[in-house]
Write an enzyme that holds these catalytic residues in place. Structure first.
Site, PDB file in Angstrom:
ATOM      1  N   ASN A  88     -23.789 -60.307  45.516  1.00  0.00           N
ATOM      2  CA  ASN A  88     -22.491 -60.532  44.887  1.00  0.00           C
ATOM      3  C   ASN A  88     -22.662 -61.485  43.712  1.00  0.00           C
ATOM      4  O   ASN A  88     -23.114 -62.614  43.883  1.00  0.00           O
ATOM      5  CB  ASN A  88     -21.500 -61.116  45.897  1.00  0.00           C
ATOM      6  CG  ASN A  88     -20.098 -61.143  45.307  1.00  0.00           C
ATOM      7  OD1 ASN A  88     -19.394 -60.136  45.322  1.00  0.00           O
ATOM      8  ND2 ASN A  88     -19.705 -62.275  44.749  1.00  0.00           N
ATOM      9  N   ARG A 101     -22.990 -29.847  -3.551  1.00  0.00           N
ATOM     10  CA  ARG A 101     -21.600 -30.125  -3.151  1.00  0.00           C
ATOM     11  C   ARG A 101     -21.497 -31.129  -1.996  1.00  0.00           C
ATOM     12  O   ARG A 101     -20.415 -31.619  -1.684  1.00  0.00           O
ATOM     13  CB  ARG A 101     -20.904 -28.810  -2.776  1.00  0.00           C
ATOM     14  CG  ARG A 101     -20.541 -27.974  -3.983  1.00  0.00           C
ATOM     15  CD  ARG A 101     -20.125 -26.555  -3.599  1.00  0.00           C
ATOM     16  NE  ARG A 101     -21.265 -25.675  -3.382  1.00  0.00           N
ATOM     17  CZ  ARG A 101     -21.171 -24.400  -2.989  1.00  0.00           C
ATOM     18  NH1 ARG A 101     -19.985 -23.872  -2.747  1.00  0.00           N
ATOM     19  NH2 ARG A 101     -22.256 -23.669  -2.826  1.00  0.00           N
ATOM     20  N   LYS A 131     -29.398 -31.364   2.057  1.00  0.00           N
ATOM     21  CA  LYS A 131     -28.288 -30.786   2.830  1.00  0.00           C
ATOM     22  C   LYS A 131     -28.722 -30.323   4.223  1.00  0.00           C
ATOM     23  O   LYS A 131     -28.033 -30.608   5.211  1.00  0.00           O
ATOM     24  CB  LYS A 131     -27.673 -29.610   2.066  1.00  0.00           C
ATOM     25  CG  LYS A 131     -26.597 -28.876   2.867  1.00  0.00           C
ATOM     26  CD  LYS A 131     -25.803 -27.909   2.041  1.00  0.00           C
ATOM     27  CE  LYS A 131     -26.541 -26.623   1.818  1.00  0.00           C
ATOM     28  NZ  LYS A 131     -25.663 -25.625   1.151  1.00  0.00           N
TER      29      LYS A 131
HETATM   30  C1  UD1 Z   1     -25.360 -17.368  -0.235  1.00  0.00           C
HETATM   31  C2  UD1 Z   1     -25.261 -15.877  -0.608  1.00  0.00           C
HETATM   32  C3  UD1 Z   1     -23.814 -15.415  -0.384  1.00  0.00           C
HETATM   33  C4  UD1 Z   1     -23.424 -15.662   1.067  1.00  0.00           C
HETATM   34  C5  UD1 Z   1     -23.640 -17.139   1.443  1.00  0.00           C
HETATM   35  C6  UD1 Z   1     -23.455 -17.302   2.926  1.00  0.00           C
HETATM   36  C7  UD1 Z   1     -26.868 -15.492  -2.424  1.00  0.00           C
HETATM   37  C8  UD1 Z   1     -27.046 -15.294  -3.886  1.00  0.00           C
HETATM   38  N1  UD1 Z   1     -25.618 -15.674  -1.971  1.00  0.00           N
HETATM   39  O1  UD1 Z   1     -24.514 -18.054  -1.156  1.00  0.00           O
HETATM   40  O2  UD1 Z   1     -23.706 -14.006  -0.673  1.00  0.00           O
HETATM   41  O3  UD1 Z   1     -22.074 -15.283   1.249  1.00  0.00           O
HETATM   42  O4  UD1 Z   1     -24.981 -17.565   1.113  1.00  0.00           O
HETATM   43  O5  UD1 Z   1     -23.488 -18.648   3.310  1.00  0.00           O
HETATM   44  O6  UD1 Z   1     -27.832 -15.482  -1.694  1.00  0.00           O
HETATM   45  N2  UD1 Z   1     -31.825 -21.829  -1.310  1.00  0.00           N
HETATM   46  C9  UD1 Z   1     -33.183 -21.914  -1.551  1.00  0.00           C
HETATM   47  N3  UD1 Z   1     -33.628 -21.838  -2.834  1.00  0.00           N
HETATM   48  C10 UD1 Z   1     -32.792 -21.672  -3.877  1.00  0.00           C
HETATM   49  C11 UD1 Z   1     -31.398 -21.575  -3.628  1.00  0.00           C
HETATM   50  C12 UD1 Z   1     -30.965 -21.651  -2.325  1.00  0.00           C
HETATM   51  O7  UD1 Z   1     -33.980 -22.076  -0.621  1.00  0.00           O
HETATM   52  O8  UD1 Z   1     -33.282 -21.621  -5.026  1.00  0.00           O
HETATM   53  C13 UD1 Z   1     -31.357 -21.932   0.088  1.00  0.00           C
HETATM   54  C14 UD1 Z   1     -30.380 -23.074   0.273  1.00  0.00           C
HETATM   55  O9  UD1 Z   1     -31.061 -24.245   0.682  1.00  0.00           O
HETATM   56  C15 UD1 Z   1     -29.455 -22.565   1.360  1.00  0.00           C
HETATM   57  C16 UD1 Z   1     -29.530 -21.051   1.220  1.00  0.00           C
HETATM   58  O10 UD1 Z   1     -30.644 -20.765   0.399  1.00  0.00           O
HETATM   59  O11 UD1 Z   1     -29.913 -22.932   2.637  1.00  0.00           O
HETATM   60  C17 UD1 Z   1     -28.255 -20.497   0.577  1.00  0.00           C
HETATM   61  O12 UD1 Z   1     -28.103 -21.066  -0.700  1.00  0.00           O
HETATM   62  P1  UD1 Z   1     -26.689 -21.438  -1.295  1.00  0.00           P
HETATM   63  O13 UD1 Z   1     -26.900 -21.947  -2.670  1.00  0.00           O
HETATM   64  O14 UD1 Z   1     -25.953 -22.277  -0.335  1.00  0.00           O
HETATM   65  O15 UD1 Z   1     -26.028 -19.993  -1.378  1.00  0.00           O
HETATM   66  P2  UD1 Z   1     -24.491 -19.643  -1.377  1.00  0.00           P
HETATM   67  O16 UD1 Z   1     -23.918 -19.881  -2.711  1.00  0.00           O
HETATM   68  O17 UD1 Z   1     -23.837 -20.275  -0.226  1.00  0.00           O
HETATM   69 CA    CA Z   2     -24.376 -21.784   1.234  1.00  0.00          CA
END
Ligand code: UD1
Ligand code: CA
Length: 459
Positions: free
Chosen positions: A373, A14, A21
């Site tokens: 100056n 996003r 990110k």
């Molecule tokens: C996640 C939580 C959600 C919470 C939110 C808070 C889960 C399933 N959901 O959602 O409940 O409210 O964070 O901000 O955990 N990442 C990895 N590997 C992956 C996927 C993600 O390392 O395969 C890392 C991303 O880089 C990120 C973090 O995990 O830093 C969170 O991932 P993101 O996809 O942003 O989760 P949200 O949908 O925000």
């Molecule tokens: Ca997130």
């Protein structure tokens, strides 16, 4: 024993960016660096960062943190899958695992310390940060009872309309007992809208699971898009502004002022609108900065007035007046009580105390004694097209308006340079140097085309 794992492998779709990110800067520092710094004060044995998308770039960006152990996740199958990758690295580890999302950078270290304390005192299977948000959209919803015992976390996309009404959200920050978590990690499935392994699914199997509501809900802001990125930066600026105001700094129109975490302000500093302080900038007591200033990695003494100016990597001593429209850069040092005025640029120069460089000058690679100056428009010509050369000006010397000092050149003390001179050779102390054509006046002069046709000059 506490280990920290930061999940930072996601792509951040996003953000619509080529940059991973977690490397986007929040108030001047990469998001992920902020997350790491937030745990610096905690009694942490190990610090693991899960990387995947842009792994090489992310690793390179964390060069200043040699203690970080990188864990590779490939392919990216969700936050639960990311934590599964820790298993080989945490063989035999029996302590607590603090899991942080790499995109949640505003947490205060004290909040994390409290989370750890609650977790360890209550002997919970998992303890997680939660918050009641007026607009919980996008976050996982935390289902719990009146005692904050959690039974499940359901992602926004997987919620029923009724579940979506629940305003208690998951911050993505958890404290697990690693041996227990490791046991339930294989139970996760991808039976959800995103077809990913959700770390949040493990919570239902870890008893007791405890939610800890945040008082300051701004701390848990998760950054998924540019709008949230901007909000995060604003929130940090506000935190730091509030702190400096509490310590005795006056800010006129605080919302227009931005400053970073390494800035240091003494009491009775006044910051006017549109003042921007960057890097390690230090401002002494009673100094009055702005409006319209950019100060970066610079040290300003006490009782200095700076108006509409840019100062980078430089020092200005007490009692100086700078601006309007001055530019000091590259390790310029200005002594006390100087006036550096309108449209003046000073680069890599030392200016002694009580000097005046009041209008339209350029000083580069110059060393000025005290009480020099510099007349309007006087400049150093420090560059010969290939190399830069120094100019030295002794105490009490005066440069006439529009004079040019062609470097390398040295002027002794008490030298006077006549206006409009181009000085190419050294000048001894107490001398007057005139290096320009003597004025020629031709009386009764008329242009040639008027000379033949008229006998008398017309008046
Ligand atoms: C996640 C939580 C959600 C919470 C939110 C808070 C889960 C399933 N959901 O959602 O409940 O409210 O964070 O901000 O955990 N990442 C990895 N590997 C992956 C996927 C993600 O390392 O395969 C890392 C991303 O880089 C990120 C973090 O995990 O830093 C969170 O991932 P993101 O996809 O942003 O989760 P949200 O949908 O925000
Ligand atoms: Ca997130």
């Amino acid at each position: 024993m506490v280990a920290v794992a930061i999940l930072a492998a996601g792509k951040g779709t996003r953000m619509k960016s080529d940059l991973p990110k977690v490397l986007h800067p929040v108030a001047g520092k990469p998001m992920l660096e902020r997350v790491i710094r937030n745990v610096e004060g905690l009694p942490v044995e190990r610090l693991l960062v899960v990387v995947g998308h842009g792994a090489a770039q992310v690793q390179a960006a964390l060069g200043a943190f040699p203690q970080v152990e990188f864990v590779h996740q490939e392919p990216l199958l969700g936050t639960g899958h990311a934590v599964q990758q820790l298993i080989p690295h945490l063989q035999g580890f029996t302590g607590d695992l603090l899991v942080l999302n790499g995109d949640v950078p505003l947490l205060r270290p004290t909040t994390l310390a409290q989370l750890l304390a609650t977790h360890q005192q209550g002997q919970y299977g998992v303890t997680m940060l939660t918050a009641l948000l007026p607009d919980p959209s996008g976050y996982g919803r935390v289902i719990c009872d009146g005692q904050l015992q959690v039974s499940a976390i359901i992602e926004d996309r997987d919620c029923t309309p009724a579940q979506r009404q629940n305003q208690r959200v998951n911050a993505g920050i958890y404290c697990f007992r690693w041996p227990q978590l490791q046991e339930v990690l294989p139970r996760m499935t991808t039976a959800n809208q995103q077809q990913e392994y959700y770390l949040t699914d493990t919570v239902q199997w870890l008893k007791p699971a405890r939610a800890v509501d945040m008082l300051d809900v701004t701390e848990i802001l998760g950054i998924n898009d540019r709008k949230q990125l901007a909000t995060a930066t604003q929130l940090l600026y506000q935190r730091w502004r509030d702190e400096w105001m509490r310590r005795g700094v006056t800010m006129i129109d605080p919302l227009s002022i931005t400053l970073e975490d390494e800035v240091e302000l003494a009491a009775d500093v006044i910051l006017e609108p549109q003042t921007h302080l960057r890097g390690r900038t230090v401002i002494g007591a009673g100094s009055h900065i702005g409006p319209g200033c950019w100060l970066e990695n610079s040290t300003i003494g006490e009782q200095v007035r700076v108006l509409y100016s840019v100062i980078t990597n430089s020092q200005v001593a007490a009692g100086c007046q700078v601006g309007p429209f001055a530019h000091l850069r590259e390790e310029t040092v200005v002594g006390s009580g100087c006036r550096v005025g309108n449209f003046v640029e000073i680069k890599k120069s030392q200016v002694g105390s009580a000097c005046r460089v009041a209008h339209l000058s350029y000083l580069g690679d110059a060393q000025l004694g005290t009480q020099v100056n510099v007349g309007a428009g006087a400049i150093t010509a420090n560059f010969d097209g290939r190399d830069k050369h120094p100019t030295v000006i002794g105490d009490g010397s005066k440069l006439g308006a529009n004079s040019v000092l062609v470097a390398p050149v040295t002027l002794g003390t008490g030298v006077t340079v006549a206006a409009g001179s181009v000085v190419t050779e050294d000048v001894p102390a107490d001398a007057l140097v005139i290096a320009r054509m003597r004025q020629v006046v031709k009386p009764h002069w008329r242009p040639p085309y008027l000379r033949d046709h008229e006998h008398e000059p017309s008046r």
